[in-house]
Design a protein around this motif. Sequence first.
Motif, PDB file in Angstrom:
ATOM      1  N   ALA A 312     -59.282  24.929  26.235  1.00 26.44           N
ATOM      2  CA  ALA A 312     -59.361  24.454  24.849  1.00 26.44           C
ATOM      3  C   ALA A 312     -58.604  25.360  23.878  1.00 26.44           C
ATOM      4  O   ALA A 312     -57.793  24.875  23.076  1.00 26.44           O
ATOM      5  CB  ALA A 312     -60.812  24.289  24.426  1.00 26.44           C
ATOM      6  N   PRO A 313     -58.825  26.684  23.891  1.00 29.05           N
ATOM      7  CA  PRO A 313     -58.051  27.543  22.973  1.00 29.05           C
ATOM      8  C   PRO A 313     -56.548  27.480  23.220  1.00 29.05           C
ATOM      9  O   PRO A 313     -55.753  27.523  22.282  1.00 29.05           O
ATOM     10  CB  PRO A 313     -58.606  28.947  23.251  1.00 29.05           C
ATOM     11  CG  PRO A 313     -59.954  28.729  23.827  1.00 29.05           C
ATOM     12  CD  PRO A 313     -59.854  27.471  24.614  1.00 29.05           C
ATOM     13  N   LEU A 314     -56.158  27.357  24.496  1.00 31.23           N
ATOM     14  CA  LEU A 314     -54.733  27.228  24.797  1.00 31.23           C
ATOM     15  C   LEU A 314     -54.161  25.948  24.190  1.00 31.23           C
ATOM     16  O   LEU A 314     -53.036  25.930  23.680  1.00 31.23           O
ATOM     17  CB  LEU A 314     -54.507  27.236  26.314  1.00 31.23           C
ATOM     18  CG  LEU A 314     -54.809  28.553  27.042  1.00 31.23           C
ATOM     19  CD1 LEU A 314     -54.659  28.365  28.551  1.00 31.23           C
ATOM     20  CD2 LEU A 314     -53.887  29.665  26.549  1.00 31.23           C
ATOM     21  N   PHE A 315     -54.958  24.887  24.258  1.00 33.32           N
ATOM     22  CA  PHE A 315     -54.495  23.609  23.699  1.00 33.32           C
ATOM     23  C   PHE A 315     -54.261  23.717  22.199  1.00 33.32           C
ATOM     24  O   PHE A 315     -53.275  23.198  21.676  1.00 33.32           O
ATOM     25  CB  PHE A 315     -55.500  22.504  23.992  1.00 33.32           C
ATOM     26  CG  PHE A 315     -55.242  21.257  23.187  1.00 33.32           C
ATOM     27  CD1 PHE A 315     -54.172  20.430  23.494  1.00 33.32           C
ATOM     28  CD2 PHE A 315     -56.035  20.932  22.091  1.00 33.32           C
ATOM     29  CE1 PHE A 315     -53.903  19.295  22.735  1.00 33.32           C
ATOM     30  CE2 PHE A 315     -55.788  19.801  21.339  1.00 33.32           C
ATOM     31  CZ  PHE A 315     -54.714  18.982  21.657  1.00 33.32           C
ATOM     32  N   PHE A 316     -55.171  24.383  21.485  1.00 32.21           N
ATOM     33  CA  PHE A 316     -55.014  24.505  20.040  1.00 32.21           C
ATOM     34  C   PHE A 316     -53.746  25.284  19.686  1.00 32.21           C
ATOM     35  O   PHE A 316     -53.112  25.016  18.662  1.00 32.21           O
ATOM     36  CB  PHE A 316     -56.240  25.159  19.415  1.00 32.21           C
ATOM     37  CG  PHE A 316     -57.436  24.242  19.359  1.00 32.21           C
ATOM     38  CD1 PHE A 316     -57.374  23.044  18.672  1.00 32.21           C
ATOM     39  CD2 PHE A 316     -58.622  24.575  20.003  1.00 32.21           C
ATOM     40  CE1 PHE A 316     -58.471  22.191  18.612  1.00 32.21           C
ATOM     41  CE2 PHE A 316     -59.718  23.731  19.963  1.00 32.21           C
ATOM     42  CZ  PHE A 316     -59.651  22.536  19.262  1.00 32.21           C
ATOM     43  N   CYS A 317     -53.336  26.221  20.526  1.00 32.14           N
ATOM     44  CA  CYS A 317     -52.070  26.932  20.313  1.00 32.14           C
ATOM     45  C   CYS A 317     -50.879  25.979  20.468  1.00 32.14           C
ATOM     46  O   CYS A 317     -49.937  25.967  19.659  1.00 32.14           O
ATOM     47  CB  CYS A 317     -51.935  28.098  21.290  1.00 32.14           C
ATOM     48  SG  CYS A 317     -53.147  29.415  21.041  1.00 32.14           S
ATOM     49  N   VAL A 318     -50.935  25.144  21.521  1.00 31.60           N
ATOM     50  CA  VAL A 318     -49.868  24.165  21.735  1.00 31.60           C
ATOM     51  C   VAL A 318     -49.864  23.138  20.608  1.00 31.60           C
ATOM     52  O   VAL A 318     -48.800  22.671  20.170  1.00 31.60           O
ATOM     53  CB  VAL A 318     -50.036  23.483  23.107  1.00 31.60           C
ATOM     54  CG1 VAL A 318     -48.996  22.369  23.289  1.00 31.60           C
ATOM     55  CG2 VAL A 318     -49.907  24.504  24.228  1.00 31.60           C
ATOM     56  N   LEU A 319     -51.050  22.784  20.109  1.00 30.27           N
ATOM     57  CA  LEU A 319     -51.154  21.810  19.027  1.00 30.27           C
ATOM     58  C   LEU A 319     -50.434  22.323  17.776  1.00 30.27           C
ATOM     59  O   LEU A 319     -49.786  21.545  17.057  1.00 30.27           O
ATOM     60  CB  LEU A 319     -52.628  21.536  18.714  1.00 30.27           C
ATOM     61  CG  LEU A 319     -52.916  20.417  17.715  1.00 30.27           C
ATOM     62  CD1 LEU A 319     -52.413  19.083  18.254  1.00 30.27           C
ATOM     63  CD2 LEU A 319     -54.413  20.343  17.415  1.00 30.27           C
TER      64      LEU A 319
END
Length: 846
Positions: A312-319
Amino acid sequence: MELRTLRYHSLAVAILIFIFFIINTLASNLVVPTRYTIDKTSPMYLNHAYYIDETKNQTFDAIIKQPNLLTHAPFSEIPWSFTQQNYWLFLDLENKSQESQKVVAHFDNPMADHLTVYRLDKNNHILKTYKLGDREKKLTLFQYSVPHINFLMEQKSTQRLVIKIDTVGISKTPINLYRDKEFVDLMRSQTGIWGIFAGVLLMAALYNLVLYFGIKDRVYLVYIGYIISALILMGIVLGFGFYLWPLEWQLFFHHKVIVSNYAVSFFTLAFCTMFLRYHKDKCWRYTMSKALLSLMFVMGIASFFIPENIAAPLFFCVLALLYVACTILIYKKLLSGFRWAKFYVFSWVPLILGAVIQPLELTGVIDYSFTSRHAFLVAILCEIVLMAMALADRVRYQRERALYHATHTQQTKLLNSSKLKQAFMSLQSQNRSTTLCLIKICHFNSLNTIITSTQGYTLIKHIAERLENELMHEREFANLETDLNNSPRLADLNSGVFACISTKNQNQDTLKTLLTKVISNLPKQYEIKGLSLQLNYTIGISSANQSNDFEYWLKRGYLALKDAKGRADRVASSAINNSLIMDVGLAAHLQKAIKTNQLALYYQPQINLVNNQVIGAEALLRWPDPAYKNISIEELVILAEHTGIINELTLWVIEQACKDLVELINSGHKEHTISVNLSAKNLAINNLAEKIENILIKHQAPAHLLKFELTESAFVESQDVLIKLVDELSALGIKVVLDDFGTGYASLSYLVNYHFSELKIDKSFIFDLVNNPAHQVIVQTSIDMAHQLNLSITVEGVETQEIHQLLKQMNADRAQGYLYAKALPYPEYVNFLKSQYSLKMLDSPF
């Protein structure tokens, strides 16, 4: 604005107001249930406490025995996070009313893995244990989609709910207690919103699938991918996905929720890239987009194997990268004037707002409410509607652009022949006069060999602007297109040819005078990089009848333009009732005439100037059908060459000539020759000499009595092929004649390189031979040279007895022309051979 347009605009506004009225009514009936929890509607008192077990080792009994571990604070103050830990929530209930209360506890997190609820009495004895969560087995769809429990609170009683939340990923679980009625209102509101959301998205997906099959644009598939991924994601977050997919599918989606987030992001960027047509530009922004798409794809695949609390935190970075990339892509296109992208830009407003609200609500920054819970869903719904509008606007723009390209030349941006045809058809339907006026820049194709294409287009636009200004002052020329800013009268037909339409009933001489005046004001010089080009113009005029045949009308204009080249005033017209325009239909009739022997050979006699006897004839093609009597044979041969039936026609002529030759021999004319013309196009016939030999054998015709006349065009186009053909024909015994001698550029070299047996002097030197000393020298020299080379001479175009006598004095061998006879049908030609007494008078004294 026109009254009709204003009426339709008013109707559209009325429809919009009515739609907003329906939305307002629906919204007022969808109450906000979180305002009506049981503590606000009944004398029910609640106390809150919580404990966070970071070790995940604490048991129910251990927690109950250590009340000092609890933090007494509202659940809104719980520090929810993605860290792997258990949450213990304590909810003390006291019913102070005189009535029992049916209570529903709603745990608003359908993504929780394990949600265990212990219901205790006032002595902390377990009354009942409930097992919820998407990792639990054998729950109903309702329990999966809306985690909740039902229980009864007796009057003047107290109970305690202990809720253990054990999940990976999003752990925040808002808890609300309702009476039965308010819970029904909650379900009604949620179901209404879910139904609207799913219904709109599914209909949008189906509609765009239909558009894809109709338009074949991949962006619609990407849009459908975005819709489906958004439907999956929101079905996970809000729980309604259990009603859309098989249970096993939905549980799988729940466990891999981050993959769904990546899918939404992937299709968002892919749609942005393709909608804005970066895949056509192939610039660095497209490369950036591809790189980020690849990253999201790889991260999405990796999320199948990475725990949710890490993914989840990795996704927010990509977002964050996604928002930056899309901002760059959109900003660049807006700078370039993409006016049709406005709805797509607007669609990002609700998406950004909703995307911000959801993580803030999940992490506790924004208070939980029914509105904030569904904000992202409504945002996606608004975004998809705006994206659909953007796609529709894009289709409209592409249709307008396609129409523009269909009616304008790509390079000069001037109207083209399609617009000219539209104007012609419109004027014809109104029974108005339509006279086509073509104006051509002389030698434009030759100019293109010394200037670049861009310079050529610039020249055309320059001339067109001046010509348009000249036509603007003449009201008789029709507007080919009418808009608010421009009313052009001119069309660009390429190759330096412009077209306009005169709608005035007048004789063509008057129109010629007017057009001559118009072109006199056009530029006579045009400078390109220091070179001053000299410009001249020709004019072709074609009047139309009511046949509604645009191609006929235009073709006649081009024929007139061609005729204008040789005129001193450079103006020519093509009358309506001239010979038929050659087209595919006429070619089909010609081909049928070949196959059914409806054509004929006429023969013009060739006279031996020594004894005035007929020794041969030139075979000339004719089409006896009265319907085609106005078509010249030259036009017929050109038609056959252009439509590819010239070889079929030539073989028919050769075979018919051989038939007639055999008949002449059988009737007593043993040494009579027949000459057949060959053109450059005939050289394309495979194994021509072999086919001629087969025809000779088939009809038992002697080869030495057959002649083939070749013009210089054949030599210029295919010298190597022609040398071989002449050698093969000579080897068969066939005589080869160099026709139209003296009119070419290299005729003398042909005498050296080819095995000719005869020269034929062109008639252009013969018509005025008696009074033209220069022509006399040319003809005499040709005769002497031919005899020195052991070649015989035939002279065509003899029309007077004076020319006949002069040719005899020059020692010419043969002659043909109207003095002796015109070309005759075969039966008449045979009769002519039987009575040659008139030829004996040619040598009588003048």
